[in-house]
Design a protein around this motif. Structure first.
Motif, PDB file in Angstrom:
ATOM      1  N   ALA A  16      56.546   2.846 -26.698  1.00 29.67           N
ATOM      2  CA  ALA A  16      55.627   2.808 -27.845  1.00 29.67           C
ATOM      3  C   ALA A  16      55.332   1.366 -28.257  1.00 29.67           C
ATOM      4  O   ALA A  16      54.177   1.013 -28.529  1.00 29.67           O
ATOM      5  N   ALA A  17      56.354   0.522 -28.298  1.00 31.34           N
ATOM      6  CA  ALA A  17      56.156  -0.879 -28.681  1.00 31.34           C
ATOM      7  C   ALA A  17      55.289  -1.602 -27.658  1.00 31.34           C
ATOM      8  O   ALA A  17      54.454  -2.432 -28.025  1.00 31.34           O
ATOM      9  N   ALA A  18      55.445  -1.279 -26.386  1.00 32.04           N
ATOM     10  CA  ALA A  18      54.624  -1.892 -25.334  1.00 32.04           C
ATOM     11  C   ALA A  18      53.158  -1.518 -25.519  1.00 32.04           C
ATOM     12  O   ALA A  18      52.268  -2.367 -25.398  1.00 32.04           O
ATOM     13  N   GLN A  19      52.893  -0.262 -25.846  1.00 34.80           N
ATOM     14  CA  GLN A  19      51.509   0.186 -26.046  1.00 34.80           C
ATOM     15  C   GLN A  19      50.873  -0.484 -27.259  1.00 34.80           C
ATOM     16  O   GLN A  19      49.719  -0.907 -27.209  1.00 34.80           O
ATOM     17  N   VAL A  20      51.636  -0.604 -28.337  1.00 30.42           N
ATOM     18  CA  VAL A  20      51.120  -1.284 -29.531  1.00 30.42           C
ATOM     19  C   VAL A  20      50.850  -2.752 -29.216  1.00 30.42           C
ATOM     20  O   VAL A  20      49.802  -3.297 -29.588  1.00 30.42           O
ATOM     21  N   LEU A  21      51.770  -3.392 -28.513  1.00 29.91           N
ATOM     22  CA  LEU A  21      51.593  -4.798 -28.150  1.00 29.91           C
ATOM     23  C   LEU A  21      50.349  -4.974 -27.280  1.00 29.91           C
ATOM     24  O   LEU A  21      49.549  -5.885 -27.517  1.00 29.91           O
ATOM     25  N   GLN A  22      50.161  -4.094 -26.297  1.00 33.68           N
ATOM     26  CA  GLN A  22      48.977  -4.176 -25.444  1.00 33.68           C
ATOM     27  C   GLN A  22      47.699  -4.119 -26.275  1.00 33.68           C
ATOM     28  O   GLN A  22      46.783  -4.920 -26.079  1.00 33.68           O
ATOM     29  N   GLN A  23      47.621  -3.177 -27.193  1.00 37.16           N
ATOM     30  CA  GLN A  23      46.407  -3.021 -27.997  1.00 37.16           C
ATOM     31  C   GLN A  23      46.189  -4.213 -28.914  1.00 37.16           C
ATOM     32  O   GLN A  23      45.065  -4.726 -29.023  1.00 37.16           O
ATOM     33  N   ARG A  24      47.248  -4.675 -29.554  1.00 31.15           N
ATOM     34  CA  ARG A  24      47.102  -5.805 -30.481  1.00 31.15           C
ATOM     35  C   ARG A  24      46.702  -7.083 -29.753  1.00 31.15           C
ATOM     36  O   ARG A  24      45.857  -7.845 -30.242  1.00 31.15           O
ATOM     37  N   VAL A  25      47.315  -7.313 -28.599  1.00 32.01           N
ATOM     38  CA  VAL A  25      46.964  -8.511 -27.827  1.00 32.01           C
ATOM     39  C   VAL A  25      45.528  -8.412 -27.329  1.00 32.01           C
ATOM     40  O   VAL A  25      44.768  -9.388 -27.396  1.00 32.01           O
ATOM     41  N   ALA A  26      45.122  -7.250 -26.843  1.00 36.90           N
ATOM     42  CA  ALA A  26      43.738  -7.069 -26.393  1.00 36.90           C
ATOM     43  C   ALA A  26      42.766  -7.365 -27.527  1.00 36.90           C
ATOM     44  O   ALA A  26      41.773  -8.084 -27.340  1.00 36.90           O
ATOM     45  N   ASP A  27      43.050  -6.824 -28.713  1.00 34.70           N
ATOM     46  CA  ASP A  27      42.186  -7.080 -29.871  1.00 34.70           C
ATOM     47  C   ASP A  27      42.133  -8.570 -30.210  1.00 34.70           C
ATOM     48  O   ASP A  27      41.067  -9.110 -30.504  1.00 34.70           O
ATOM     49  N   SER A  28      43.284  -9.231 -30.161  1.00 31.37           N
ATOM     50  CA  SER A  28      43.342 -10.664 -30.480  1.00 31.37           C
ATOM     51  C   SER A  28      42.548 -11.490 -29.477  1.00 31.37           C
ATOM     52  O   SER A  28      41.874 -12.457 -29.847  1.00 31.37           O
ATOM     53  N   VAL A  29      42.630 -11.119 -28.196  1.00 32.64           N
ATOM     54  CA  VAL A  29      41.897 -11.856 -27.164  1.00 32.64           C
ATOM     55  C   VAL A  29      40.388 -11.671 -27.351  1.00 32.64           C
ATOM     56  O   VAL A  29      39.629 -12.646 -27.288  1.00 32.64           O
ATOM     57  N   LEU A  30      39.953 -10.436 -27.596  1.00 32.96           N
ATOM     58  CA  LEU A  30      38.521 -10.207 -27.831  1.00 32.96           C
ATOM     59  C   LEU A  30      38.034 -11.011 -29.034  1.00 32.96           C
ATOM     60  O   LEU A  30      36.970 -11.635 -28.983  1.00 32.96           O
ATOM     61  N   THR A  31      38.817 -11.009 -30.114  1.00 31.89           N
ATOM     62  CA  THR A  31      38.444 -11.769 -31.305  1.00 31.89           C
ATOM     63  C   THR A  31      38.359 -13.262 -30.992  1.00 31.89           C
ATOM     64  O   THR A  31      37.378 -13.928 -31.348  1.00 31.89           O
ATOM     65  N   ALA A  32      39.367 -13.797 -30.315  1.00 35.04           N
ATOM     66  CA  ALA A  32      39.386 -15.225 -29.994  1.00 35.04           C
ATOM     67  C   ALA A  32      38.212 -15.625 -29.111  1.00 35.04           C
ATOM     68  O   ALA A  32      37.666 -16.724 -29.248  1.00 35.04           O
ATOM     69  N   MET A  33      37.815 -14.723 -28.214  1.00 37.10           N
ATOM     70  CA  MET A  33      36.706 -15.021 -27.313  1.00 37.10           C
ATOM     71  C   MET A  33      35.351 -14.787 -27.964  1.00 37.10           C
ATOM     72  O   MET A  33      34.320 -15.103 -27.379  1.00 37.10           O
ATOM     73  N   GLY A  34      35.357 -14.215 -29.183  1.00 40.54           N
ATOM     74  CA  GLY A  34      34.102 -13.947 -29.866  1.00 40.54           C
ATOM     75  C   GLY A  34      33.354 -12.766 -29.278  1.00 40.54           C
ATOM     76  O   GLY A  34      32.129 -12.690 -29.375  1.00 40.54           O
ATOM     77  N   LEU A  35      34.083 -11.832 -28.663  1.00 45.26           N
ATOM     78  CA  LEU A  35      33.462 -10.659 -28.060  1.00 45.26           C
ATOM     79  C   LEU A  35      33.592  -9.463 -28.994  1.00 45.26           C
ATOM     80  O   LEU A  35      34.575  -9.340 -29.722  1.00 45.26           O
ATOM     81  N   PRO A  36      32.607  -8.573 -28.978  1.00 44.74           N
ATOM     82  CA  PRO A  36      32.663  -7.406 -29.867  1.00 44.74           C
ATOM     83  C   PRO A  36      33.748  -6.415 -29.434  1.00 44.74           C
ATOM     84  O   PRO A  36      34.077  -6.321 -28.255  1.00 44.74           O
ATOM     85  N   HIS A  37      34.268  -5.707 -30.400  1.00 43.74           N
ATOM     86  CA  HIS A  37      35.301  -4.702 -30.147  1.00 43.74           C
ATOM     87  C   HIS A  37      34.624  -3.357 -29.891  1.00 43.74           C
ATOM     88  O   HIS A  37      34.733  -2.431 -30.686  1.00 43.74           O
ATOM     89  N   THR A  38      33.934  -3.274 -28.767  1.00 43.93           N
ATOM     90  CA  THR A  38      33.241  -2.040 -28.380  1.00 43.93           C
ATOM     91  C   THR A  38      34.023  -1.364 -27.257  1.00 43.93           C
ATOM     92  O   THR A  38      34.919  -1.976 -26.657  1.00 43.93           O
TER      93      THR A  38
END
Length: 143
Positions: A16-38
């Motif tokens: 469960a912690a691995a899945q949460v970490l994957q999602q949070r890191v993915a969201d952070s990378v998209l935000t940092a790159m200025g890409l939409p969360h679609t």
């Protein structure tokens, strides 16, 4: 598009912690790159979590096992300021997920345009910009 590889010591994360970490890191990378969360960009952002079978070692006495996070985006999306913000976020997320004060190494390896292909087709900045414009237009129509 962005690829993230997270290596943790064996047993450091529950499923469960691995899945949460994957999602949070993915969201952070998209935000940092200025890409939409679609859905499109979420499906094109791959985050792998791997356990180091024998754990991670350092030469420092008493140093807790570390976490290695390698972020591989196409060149040109991240500035030094965005890299720093992303590194702070990923470090916080990795420590929360592992429940430790582990040393977290974040390495950003930008890939020059023309050096990244998916299914045999080169990934180009202009095409990504088209996808961003489409997502923004769709969001504007929805409001």
């Amino acid at each position: 598009m962005p690829l993230v590889e997270i290596t943790v010591p064996e047993g450091a994360l529950s499923e469960a912690a691995a899945q949460v970490l994957q999602q949070r890191v993915a969201d952070s990378v998209l935000t940092a790159m200025g890409l939409p969360h679609t859905d499109f960009f979420a499906s094109a952002t791959w985050v792998y979590v791997r356990e180091a079978a024998k754990g991670l070692a350092t030469t420092g006495a008493g140093t807790p096992p570390g976490v290695l996070v390698v972020v591989t985006p196409l060149e040109g999306f991240l500035t030094p300021e965005r890299n720093e913000t992303l590194s702070v976020e990923i470090t916080r997320q990795a420590r929360e997920a592992t429940g430790s004060d582990a040393v977290v190494w974040v390495v950003v390896n930008e890939i020059p345009e023309g050096n990244w292909a998916v299914n045999g087709a080169l990934t180009r900045r202009a095409k990504i910009d088209e996808f961003v414009a489409e997502a923004e237009a769709e969001a504007a129509r929805a409001h």
